[in-house]
Design a protein around this motif. Structure first.
Motif, PDB file in Angstrom:
ATOM      1  N   HIS A 134       0.836  -1.205   0.000  1.00 27.14           N
ATOM      2  CA  HIS A 134       0.000   0.000   0.000  1.00 27.14           C
ATOM      3  C   HIS A 134       0.876   1.262   0.000  1.00 27.14           C
ATOM      4  CE1 HIS A 134      -3.740   1.913   0.167  1.00 27.14           C
ATOM      5  NE2 HIS A 134      -3.923   2.033   1.452  1.00 27.14           N
ATOM      6  N   ARG A 184       3.318   5.973  -2.733  1.00 20.01           N
ATOM      7  CA  ARG A 184       4.534   6.716  -3.122  1.00 20.01           C
ATOM      8  C   ARG A 184       4.711   6.733  -4.644  1.00 20.01           C
ATOM      9  NH1 ARG A 184       7.632   7.892   1.212  1.00 20.01           N
ATOM     10  NH2 ARG A 184       7.042   6.712   3.061  1.00 20.01           N
ATOM     11  N   LYS A 217       2.399   6.546  -6.754  1.00 14.70           N
ATOM     12  CA  LYS A 217       1.227   7.194  -7.361  1.00 14.70           C
ATOM     13  C   LYS A 217       0.562   6.288  -8.386  1.00 14.70           C
ATOM     14  CE  LYS A 217       3.576  11.251  -6.107  1.00 14.70           C
ATOM     15  NZ  LYS A 217       4.801  11.975  -6.300  1.00 14.70           N
ATOM     16  N   SER A 247      -6.364   2.024   5.579  1.00 14.21           N
ATOM     17  CA  SER A 247      -5.335   3.065   5.521  1.00 14.21           C
ATOM     18  C   SER A 247      -4.026   2.526   6.101  1.00 14.21           C
ATOM     19  CB  SER A 247      -5.791   4.262   6.326  1.00 14.21           C
ATOM     20  OG  SER A 247      -5.900   3.899   7.678  1.00 14.21           O
ATOM     21  N   LEU A 248      -2.945   3.227   5.776  1.00 12.22           N
ATOM     22  CA  LEU A 248      -1.650   2.835   6.333  1.00 12.22           C
ATOM     23  C   LEU A 248      -1.708   2.873   7.856  1.00 12.22           C
ATOM     24  CD1 LEU A 248       0.847   4.734   3.997  1.00 12.22           C
ATOM     25  CD2 LEU A 248       0.283   2.306   3.998  1.00 12.22           C
ATOM     26  N   HIS A 249      -2.423   3.869   8.387  1.00 14.01           N
ATOM     27  CA  HIS A 249      -2.539   4.003   9.841  1.00 14.01           C
ATOM     28  C   HIS A 249      -3.153   2.734  10.445  1.00 14.01           C
ATOM     29  CE1 HIS A 249      -3.457   5.876  13.697  1.00 14.01           C
ATOM     30  NE2 HIS A 249      -4.674   5.380  13.578  1.00 14.01           N
ATOM     31  N   ASP A 306       7.547   6.596  17.861  1.00  9.62           N
ATOM     32  CA  ASP A 306       7.769   7.295  16.588  1.00  9.62           C
ATOM     33  C   ASP A 306       9.247   7.436  16.228  1.00  9.62           C
ATOM     34  OD1 ASP A 306       5.072   7.664  16.009  1.00  9.62           O
ATOM     35  OD2 ASP A 306       4.971   9.497  17.192  1.00  9.62           O
ATOM     36  N   SER A 316       9.700   4.810  11.144  1.00  8.50           N
ATOM     37  CA  SER A 316       8.471   5.042  10.373  1.00  8.50           C
ATOM     38  C   SER A 316       7.645   3.758  10.302  1.00  8.50           C
ATOM     39  CB  SER A 316       8.839   5.503   8.964  1.00  8.50           C
ATOM     40  OG  SER A 316       9.512   4.460   8.301  1.00  8.50           O
ATOM     41  N   ARG A 322       6.671   2.376   7.667  1.00 10.93           N
ATOM     42  CA  ARG A 322       7.205   1.526   6.600  1.00 10.93           C
ATOM     43  C   ARG A 322       8.305   0.613   7.130  1.00 10.93           C
ATOM     44  NH1 ARG A 322       9.769   3.385   0.857  1.00 10.93           N
ATOM     45  NH2 ARG A 322      10.987   4.787   2.128  1.00 10.93           N
ATOM     46  N   LEU A 368      -6.521  10.539  -0.758  1.00 13.81           N
ATOM     47  CA  LEU A 368      -5.148  10.132  -0.438  1.00 13.81           C
ATOM     48  C   LEU A 368      -4.876  10.287   1.051  1.00 13.81           C
ATOM     49  CD1 LEU A 368      -3.307  11.651  -3.502  1.00 13.81           C
ATOM     50  CD2 LEU A 368      -3.356   9.241  -2.892  1.00 13.81           C
ATOM     51  N   LYS A 413      -6.268   7.443   2.705  1.00 14.37           N
ATOM     52  CA  LYS A 413      -5.470   6.222   2.497  1.00 14.37           C
ATOM     53  C   LYS A 413      -4.297   6.171   3.479  1.00 14.37           C
ATOM     54  CE  LYS A 413      -6.190   5.490  -2.447  1.00 14.37           C
ATOM     55  NZ  LYS A 413      -6.896   4.238  -2.430  1.00 14.37           N
ATOM     56  N   ILE A 414      -3.809   7.331   3.847  1.00  9.80           N
ATOM     57  CA  ILE A 414      -2.662   7.371   4.767  1.00  9.80           C
ATOM     58  C   ILE A 414      -3.125   7.319   6.229  1.00  9.80           C
ATOM     59  CG2 ILE A 414      -0.690   8.756   5.556  1.00  9.80           C
ATOM     60  CD1 ILE A 414      -0.628   9.902   2.628  1.00  9.80           C
ATOM     61  N   PHE A 415      -4.082   8.201   6.557  1.00 10.34           N
ATOM     62  CA  PHE A 415      -4.435   8.363   7.979  1.00 10.34           C
ATOM     63  C   PHE A 415      -5.724   7.659   8.380  1.00 10.34           C
ATOM     64  CE2 PHE A 415      -2.141  12.228   6.636  1.00 10.34           C
ATOM     65  CZ  PHE A 415      -1.045  12.127   7.470  1.00 10.34           C
ATOM     66  N   ARG A 446       9.571  16.032  15.292  1.00 11.71           N
ATOM     67  CA  ARG A 446       8.205  15.483  15.193  1.00 11.71           C
ATOM     68  C   ARG A 446       8.204  13.954  15.069  1.00 11.71           C
ATOM     69  NH1 ARG A 446       5.720  14.203  10.622  1.00 11.71           N
ATOM     70  NH2 ARG A 446       3.716  15.079  11.196  1.00 11.71           N
ATOM     71  N   ARG A 454       8.769  10.113  13.486  1.00 10.77           N
ATOM     72  CA  ARG A 454       8.518   9.504  12.170  1.00 10.77           C
ATOM     73  C   ARG A 454       7.035   9.347  11.880  1.00 10.77           C
ATOM     74  NH1 ARG A 454      13.027  10.612   9.665  1.00 10.77           N
ATOM     75  NH2 ARG A 454      14.853   9.801  10.729  1.00 10.77           N
ATOM     76  N   ARG A 455       6.228  10.222  12.443  1.00 10.38           N
ATOM     77  CA  ARG A 455       4.787  10.183  12.116  1.00 10.38           C
ATOM     78  C   ARG A 455       4.615  10.549  10.648  1.00 10.38           C
ATOM     79  NH1 ARG A 455       1.989  14.233  14.126  1.00 10.38           N
ATOM     80  NH2 ARG A 455       3.805  15.332  14.938  1.00 10.38           N
ATOM     81  N   HIS A 463      12.275  11.585   2.545  1.00 13.89           N
ATOM     82  CA  HIS A 463      12.041  11.160   3.937  1.00 13.89           C
ATOM     83  C   HIS A 463      11.049  10.003   3.966  1.00 13.89           C
ATOM     84  CE1 HIS A 463      14.187  14.485   5.925  1.00 13.89           C
ATOM     85  NE2 HIS A 463      13.909  15.116   4.794  1.00 13.89           N
ATOM     86  N   ASP A 464      11.355   9.052   4.822  1.00  9.46           N
ATOM     87  CA  ASP A 464      10.553   7.838   4.916  1.00  9.46           C
ATOM     88  C   ASP A 464       9.102   8.109   5.281  1.00  9.46           C
ATOM     89  OD1 ASP A 464      11.245   5.292   4.365  1.00  9.46           O
ATOM     90  OD2 ASP A 464      11.347   4.663   6.468  1.00  9.46           O
ATOM     91  N   GLU A 465       8.890   9.123   6.090  1.00  5.76           N
ATOM     92  CA  GLU A 465       7.538   9.366   6.608  1.00  5.76           C
ATOM     93  C   GLU A 465       6.765  10.368   5.752  1.00  5.76           C
ATOM     94  OE1 GLU A 465      10.332  10.285   7.803  1.00  5.76           O
ATOM     95  OE2 GLU A 465      10.299  12.273   8.719  1.00  5.76           O
ATOM     96  N   VAL A 466       7.410  10.883   4.681  1.00  9.98           N
ATOM     97  CA  VAL A 466       6.770  11.942   3.891  1.00  9.98           C
ATOM     98  C   VAL A 466       6.132  11.368   2.620  1.00  9.98           C
ATOM     99  CG1 VAL A 466       7.244  13.984   2.476  1.00  9.98           C
ATOM    100  CG2 VAL A 466       8.227  13.801   4.758  1.00  9.98           C
ATOM    101  N   TYR A 467       4.915  11.785   2.342  1.00 12.63           N
ATOM    102  CA  TYR A 467       4.216  11.449   1.089  1.00 12.63           C
ATOM    103  C   TYR A 467       3.956  12.767   0.370  1.00 12.63           C
ATOM    104  CZ  TYR A 467       3.553   7.121   3.610  1.00 12.63           C
ATOM    105  OH  TYR A 467       3.775   5.967   4.326  1.00 12.63           O
ATOM    106  N   LEU A 468       4.555  12.931  -0.803  1.00 13.42           N
ATOM    107  CA  LEU A 468       4.480  14.223  -1.494  1.00 13.42           C
ATOM    108  C   LEU A 468       3.728  14.098  -2.817  1.00 13.42           C
ATOM    109  CD1 LEU A 468       5.322  17.167  -2.094  1.00 13.42           C
ATOM    110  CD2 LEU A 468       7.535  16.294  -2.863  1.00 13.42           C
ATOM    111  N   TYR A 469       2.730  14.932  -2.995  1.00 15.21           N
ATOM    112  CA  TYR A 469       1.966  14.974  -4.245  1.00 15.21           C
ATOM    113  C   TYR A 469       1.908  16.409  -4.739  1.00 15.21           C
ATOM    114  CZ  TYR A 469       0.199  10.194  -4.243  1.00 15.21           C
ATOM    115  OH  TYR A 469       0.097   8.841  -4.316  1.00 15.21           O
TER     116      TYR A 469
END
Lengths: 265, 354
Positions: free
Chosen positions: A153, A158, A160, A171-173, A229, A232, A234, B171, B174-176, B268, B270-271, B291-297
């Motif tokens: 997922h 990532r 896209k 969700s990932l959460h 935390d 990550s 992942r 999106l 999908k993440i949160f 902050r 790795r949230r 960054h592992d914890e970042v999702y960029l669009y």
């Protein structure tokens, strides 16, 4: 009723639950229907009944042959499916649990199920140690599967690129939470397995115990790092999958070194 | 008795025409009461949305339903729109096919939009409340709801958001998962950012912090959203508590730069952090995605997904039509059976008003 009949009925009920789950998945419905869930619970009841019959037959916890171990691991997967809760049940890995359990039961038929003479002294402590350790394998195995789905997922988000099948993953959460819950559940069972191992007649196998304790420590460290935390989601998912692979590898190594499955993990 | 529909929609009329035929909820209630008492009609329903005004009836073949609508507008003391004469007229099976397409979202401006099903349900409920839903209309609408539900479950005609804001919200979910625990930092107080933040609030977003070069505009937008405003120089520290950052500025340089955020990102933990860049030129340094914890669009990514969804929806229309066709055939069979039963005069035959 004979054990074979109960076993066959359990496989048939799992097959019904699988067919219904896969049929519903065509319509993108992952939540099990009432009949489907009832079929699964019925199958689990039959499965449990079979294990009890098998235990009475071999006069110990039925985890002494490859076939028995497969049946027991399948049972722990089925128990986890019911125990872990809706977030797991309502997802693709949840839907795939019934087919996986049915396949494991069918695959167990390929091995002789007649239990040979016990290699060590048969006692309640040994059986308790073996069964709790196998349940830990089941929970950590599911954590591994959930972790793999997390990675898929995460990769889709990532990259896209979204596949229709994976669109309905939680969700990932939520996947991360189930992954951690299962690891915690597995860690608890592992603790019980390790502690009960010290009370088995004939003492502990030092190398095996050290390996098991190291795994326990790594899982505990992973859970702690994830809860604070420090790593990550992942990496948590990746490491939970790698740790399970390492655990399975060490299990097989010890089994081979002992020349068979012996007394279980 | 014949099913009749007179109406206009975004397909054939400009908004300036549609607004002359649109009825408010209060007017619909009065109109249905009035239509219920007309001779020659056994049932009526009115579907009035921003994209369509449609008048459904079960009428005797000789009934002048079009003329009746003229009288309806007189009764409502509204100037009778001359467009009544140009309303598209559908009869019998055409009405069934049309209503099913409308309820399933196939006739909508954006194929597969789901809001219309709620509006069709409301139209039926208003008719039912006013005592204007006869047996045939009841069956027609219930069949339409079943057909629309099956289309939604069995095809991909409603799949995915088709606007940048809707895709951004999907999106984020999908993440949160739920957005109820999420906070957003909105950089830029323009229209695009506002739409995206509002879409997130509509899905339960917990809070928003707005920042902008002109602080007063940030305050205004924060007030509208129910969030707080911070000066542009202070937004970085808000990242400590944020889960989503939306950047919609017209700045010439990126406002979210990796080298300036190192310390905040370390603190902050790795949230997950979802970065949405709606700016052109880009407002977020692409290096942030490392960054592992970042999702960029960025805006192209989001628009690309929206376009994909639209294409998927369009490709699903044929299978949706098949499902609707089956339901329409079932409805026709039911009507035929009803007609035979009436002609046979058997027990339970319905009256002429049915």
């Amino acid at each position: 009723m004979s054990g074979g009949l109960v076993f066959s009925a359990a496989v048939a009920a799992y097959a019904v639950a699988s067919a219904m789950g896969l049929y519903r998945m065509r319509s993108r419905l992952f939540r099990p229907g009432v009949v489907q869930f009832a079929a699964f619970v019925g199958a689990l009841a039959l499965h449990t009944w079979y294990l009890m019959m098998r235990g009475a037959e071999v006069r110990r916890c039925p985890v002494t042959t490859p076939a028995d171990i497969m049946v027991f691991v399948a049972w722990s997967l089925a128990v986890a499916y019911v125990v872990v809760g809706p977030v797991y049940r309502f997802t693709i890995p949840g839907v795939l649990t019934a087919p996986l359990v049915a396949l494991l039961l069918l695959a167990s038929l390929a091995f002789p199920s007649v239990a040979g003479p016990a290699k060590g002294e048969v006692s309640a402590a040994v059986e308790f140690h073996a069964s709790s350790s196998l349940l830990a394998y089941g929970a950590l195995g599911l954590a591994c599967v959930t972790g793999l789905f997390y990675l898929i997922h995460d990769h889709c988000i990532r990259a896209k690129r979204f596949q229709a099948w994976f669109d309905n993953l939680p969700s990932l959460h939520e996947l991360g939470r189930v992954n951690r819950d299962l690891m915690l559940y597995g860690l608890g069972l592992m603790s019980v397995g390790i502690i009960s191992g010290f009370f088995t007649p004939g003492g502990v196998n030092a190398a095996k115990t050290i390996s098991f304790v190291m795994m326990w420590a790594l899982y505990a460290a992973l859970l702690l790092a994830s809860a604070t935390d420090r790593i990550s989601g992942r990496r948590t998912a990746l490491l939970s999958s790698l740790l399970f692979a390492a655990m399975i590898l060490s299990f097989w190594t010890f089994s081979l070194a002992r020349g068979g499955m012996g007394q279980g993990p | 008795m014949e099913l009749v529909c007179l109406g206009i929609s975004h397909h054939d009329a400009h908004v300036s025409v549609r607004e002359r035929l649109a009825l408010s909820p209060g007017e619909i209630e009065r109109a249905l009461g009035w239509l219920r008492d007309r001779a020659g009609l056994s049932g009526a329903a009115i579907l009035s949305t921003c994209n369509r005004a449609e008048f459904y009836a079960v009428a005797e073949p000789a009934t002048d339903f079009r003329g009746m609508l003229g009288g309806l507008f007189d009764m409502l003391r509204r100037p009778s729109p001359h467009e009544i004469g140009q309303l598209r007229s559908l009869v019998g099976a055409e009405v069934v096919a049309h209503l099913f397409r409308v309820a399933a979202g196939l006739d909508s401006m954006v194929v597969g939009e789901t809001e219309i099903l709620g509006q069709v349900k409301q139209a039926y409920e208003e008719s039912h409340r006013a005592g204007a839903a006869c047996k045939v209309l009841h069956r027609l609408f219930q069949s339409a709801f079943r057909a629309a539900k099956e289309v939604r479950h069995r095809t991909e005609v409603t799949r995915g958001g088709v606007s940048v804001a809707a895709v951004a919200v999907e999106l984020a979910e999908k993440i949160f998962g739920s957005l109820a625990a999420c906070r957003v930092v909105l950089i830029g107080a323009g229209d695009t950012g506002e739409k995206t933040a509002k879409a997130m609030f509509s899905r339960g977003l917990r809070g928003a912090v707005v920042t902008n070069r002109t602080f007063e505009r940030a305050v205004e937008l924060a007030d509208r959203l129910g969030g707080t405003a911070v000066p542009l120089s202070e937004w970085r520290w808000e990242l400590l508590f944020a889960d989503i950052v939306v950047v919609a500025t017209s700045a010439e340089q990126a406002v979210v730069r990796e080298e300036e955020l190192g310390d905040v990102l370390r603190r902050r933990g790795r949230r997950p952090l979802f970065l949405i860049d709606l700016s052109v030129p880009r407002g977020i340094d692409p290096g942030m995605a490392r960054h592992d914890e970042v999702y960029l669009y960025n805006v192209d990514d989001l628009q690309g997904i929206a376009d994909q969804h639209l294409a998927i929806r369009r490709s699903a229309v044929a299978s949706a039509e098949e499902i609707l066709g089956r339901h329409a055939a079932e409805f026709s069979a039911w009507r035929e059976a009803e007609r035979r039963r009436r002609e046979g005069g058997g027990w339970g035959a319905v009256g002429p008003g049915q």
